[in-house]
Design an enzyme around this catalytic site. Structure first.
Site, PDB file in Angstrom:
ATOM      1  N   GLN A 125       0.844  -1.197   0.000  1.00 52.90           N
ATOM      2  CA  GLN A 125       0.000   0.000   0.000  1.00 52.90           C
ATOM      3  C   GLN A 125       0.875   1.242   0.000  1.00 52.90           C
ATOM      4  O   GLN A 125       1.819   1.335   0.786  1.00 52.90           O
ATOM      5  CB  GLN A 125      -0.904  -0.014   1.238  1.00 52.90           C
ATOM      6  CG  GLN A 125      -1.931   1.101   1.280  1.00 52.90           C
ATOM      7  CD  GLN A 125      -2.718   1.069   2.579  1.00 52.90           C
ATOM      8  OE1 GLN A 125      -2.178   1.325   3.648  1.00 52.90           O
ATOM      9  NE2 GLN A 125      -3.992   0.739   2.509  1.00 52.90           N
ATOM     10  N   GLY A 126       0.576   2.197  -0.883  1.00 47.27           N
ATOM     11  CA  GLY A 126       1.353   3.422  -0.981  1.00 47.27           C
ATOM     12  C   GLY A 126       0.512   4.653  -0.731  1.00 47.27           C
ATOM     13  O   GLY A 126       0.158   5.363  -1.681  1.00 47.27           O
ATOM     14  N   SER A 128       0.724   6.609   2.850  1.00 42.83           N
ATOM     15  CA  SER A 128       1.412   7.520   3.770  1.00 42.83           C
ATOM     16  C   SER A 128       2.649   8.140   3.139  1.00 42.83           C
ATOM     17  O   SER A 128       3.358   7.505   2.361  1.00 42.83           O
ATOM     18  CB  SER A 128       1.818   6.784   5.043  1.00 42.83           C
ATOM     19  OG  SER A 128       0.689   6.378   5.781  1.00 42.83           O
ATOM     20  N   GLU A 243     -10.564  -1.435   5.085  1.00 42.57           N
ATOM     21  CA  GLU A 243      -9.448  -1.588   5.998  1.00 42.57           C
ATOM     22  C   GLU A 243      -9.897  -1.447   7.452  1.00 42.57           C
ATOM     23  O   GLU A 243      -9.479  -2.191   8.329  1.00 42.57           O
ATOM     24  CB  GLU A 243      -8.371  -0.545   5.673  1.00 42.57           C
ATOM     25  CG  GLU A 243      -7.111  -0.690   6.493  1.00 42.57           C
ATOM     26  CD  GLU A 243      -6.030   0.281   6.042  1.00 42.57           C
ATOM     27  OE1 GLU A 243      -4.852  -0.015   6.273  1.00 42.57           O
ATOM     28  OE2 GLU A 243      -6.363   1.335   5.473  1.00 42.57           O
ATOM     29  N   ASN A 371      -6.200   6.345  15.680  1.00 42.37           N
ATOM     30  CA  ASN A 371      -7.464   6.347  16.413  1.00 42.37           C
ATOM     31  C   ASN A 371      -7.914   7.752  16.787  1.00 42.37           C
ATOM     32  O   ASN A 371      -9.112   8.002  16.955  1.00 42.37           O
ATOM     33  CB  ASN A 371      -7.335   5.467  17.662  1.00 42.37           C
ATOM     34  CG  ASN A 371      -7.366   3.988  17.317  1.00 42.37           C
ATOM     35  OD1 ASN A 371      -7.334   3.611  16.144  1.00 42.37           O
ATOM     36  ND2 ASN A 371      -7.426   3.140  18.331  1.00 42.37           N
ATOM     37  N   GLU A 372      -6.961   8.680  16.907  1.00 44.60           N
ATOM     38  CA  GLU A 372      -7.343  10.073  17.153  1.00 44.60           C
ATOM     39  C   GLU A 372      -8.141  10.616  15.971  1.00 44.60           C
ATOM     40  O   GLU A 372      -9.161  11.298  16.150  1.00 44.60           O
ATOM     41  CB  GLU A 372      -6.097  10.928  17.399  1.00 44.60           C
ATOM     42  CG  GLU A 372      -5.382  10.652  18.711  1.00 44.60           C
ATOM     43  CD  GLU A 372      -4.511   9.416  18.674  1.00 44.60           C
ATOM     44  OE1 GLU A 372      -3.988   9.037  19.735  1.00 44.60           O
ATOM     45  OE2 GLU A 372      -4.336   8.825  17.578  1.00 44.60           O
TER      46      GLU A 372
END
Length: 388
Positions: A125-126, A128, A243, A371-372
């Site tokens: 996965q690309g 971030s 996801e 999670n924030e």
């Protein structure tokens, strides 16, 4: 809710159980975060495909069995119960696969899905970037359209499985004048393309489970765009829903951890009961794993009837990631100093996997969107609260 299985679903469960009993490797495979283990897991993906278990929900003509999501949950329960190897191609089969089903052309589905099911092509996965982690709208990696191809320049980081993967699906800024979630395009590209440099990033356990990827004038055909130019944000949000909400982390994973935690507690009860909080934490872990399972069955039933995964996927992601942390923390509390043994330690016995799982669980509240960020999504989109 009342959870009952039809005779057909019960027969399906027996078929899965029988095949796994005959085919799951007798000895655990090496970690897929090392080169030898990666190859072993790729071979396991091929073995699964021989029995048409690579991804049971896909159409038969694309390497699947045409199963619905309830049958997929049944398969996952039996898979984890049998102690079968982790899926090295999870980025492909659980994330990109469903996205291709929704947005891919007929040619793209035929080209990519069968080789994804066999493990012939493993996906990374690309998304971030150094300055765009959970905030994917800040992506800067550029994809400039030049005739029948794009020229990509920039950097991605924290790409899981990218060290030995074959392909990458990524989000790139195709409109240089755009900002935030506008002007992004979802592109598929082989990692052996000239101009691509992959550099390993070690995990807490020292293995290269991640990588940073550099693109220097990388040419990718226009037909490798998924969902259309400028539609990247829309496509990526669908992938993120898979996801966070259902596919990547099936409840069976946490049910199995909870079951092993109960066994660990019973085997060490005299020591564990010196702290009354430990027994309560074990009970809570088992109840929470069951609650997550029932909620997932409810979601799957809604999707089978034509519903969609919405922002509630953020609540799922918070729940399973923090549950995973709590279960492993409880296990280490039971084990005491023995909990510090790595799996390869000569005296680790059958407890080393708890530290390995604990280290990985620390990433749960970070990957798939921190999670924030998920709590902000819940506040704004589910509760209607104003942005801070």
């Amino acid at each position: 809710m009342e959870l009952n299985y039809t005779p057909e679903q019960q027969a399906f469960r027996e078929e899965v159980r029988s095949w796994l009993a005959a085919n799951v490797p007798a000895e655990p495979l090496k970690s897929f975060d090392c080169e030898e283990g990666f190859a072993q897991h790729r071979a396991w993906e091929a073995k699964l495909n021989e029995g048409r278990w690579g991804m049971v929900t896909w159409p038969k003509e694309l390497g699947g069995r045409g199963c619905d999501l309830i049958e997929w949950l049944i398969f996952e329960e039996e898979y984890y119960r049998a102690g079968a190897p982790a899926r090295v191609n999870q980025n492909g089969i659980f994330l990109l696969g469903p996205t291709l089903m929704e947005f891919g052309t007929a040619e793209q589905k035929e080209r990519f899905l069968p080789k994804m099911a066999t493990g012939e092509e493993i996906w990374a996965q690309g998304w971030s970037e150094p300055n765009a982690g959970s905030d994917m709208a800040a992506i800067r990696c550029r994809a400039e359209r030049q005739g029948d191809h794009y020229v990509i320049n920039g950097q991605k980081t924290w790409s899981t499985r990218a060290v030995w993967a074959d392909w990458l699906f990524g989000l790139f800024r195709s409109d240089p004048q755009s900002s935030r979630h506008h002007g992004l395009t979802f592109i598929l590209l082989p990692l052996n393309t000239p101009g691509v440099t992959v550099r390993p990033i070690p995990q807490l356990n020292g293995l290269p489970g991640f990588a940073e990827i550099f693109f220097d004038d990388v040419k990718v055909p226009v037909e490798n765009v998924l969902g259309g130019e400028g539609m990247g944000w829309h496509v990526a949000m669908s992938t993120a829903g898979f996801e966070r909400g259902l596919m990547l982390r099936s409840p069976a994973r946490f049910q199995e951890t909870a079951r092993r935690l109960v066994q660990l507690y019973l085997a060490n009860r005299e020591q564990a009961d010196q702290d009354p909080a430990i027994g309560e934490a074990v009970m809570r872990a088992w109840l929470d794993a069951e609650a997550y399972t029932l909620n997932t069955y409810m979601t799957a039933s809604r999707l089978v009837k034509g519903g969609k995964i919405g922002p509630e996927s953020s609540t799922n992601k918070i729940f399973w990631s923090e549950l995973d942390q709590r279960m492993h923390e409880t296990a280490l509390s039971i084990l005491g100093l023995r909990g510090e043994l790595l799996p390869e330690g000569p005296d680790a016995g059958d407890v080393g996997h708890w530290l390995d799982g604990f280290l990985f669980a620390q990433a749960g509240p970070i990957y798939a969107g921190t999670n924030e960020i998920q709590r902000n999504i819940i506040a704004e989109r589910m509760l209607g609260m104003p942005r801070a």
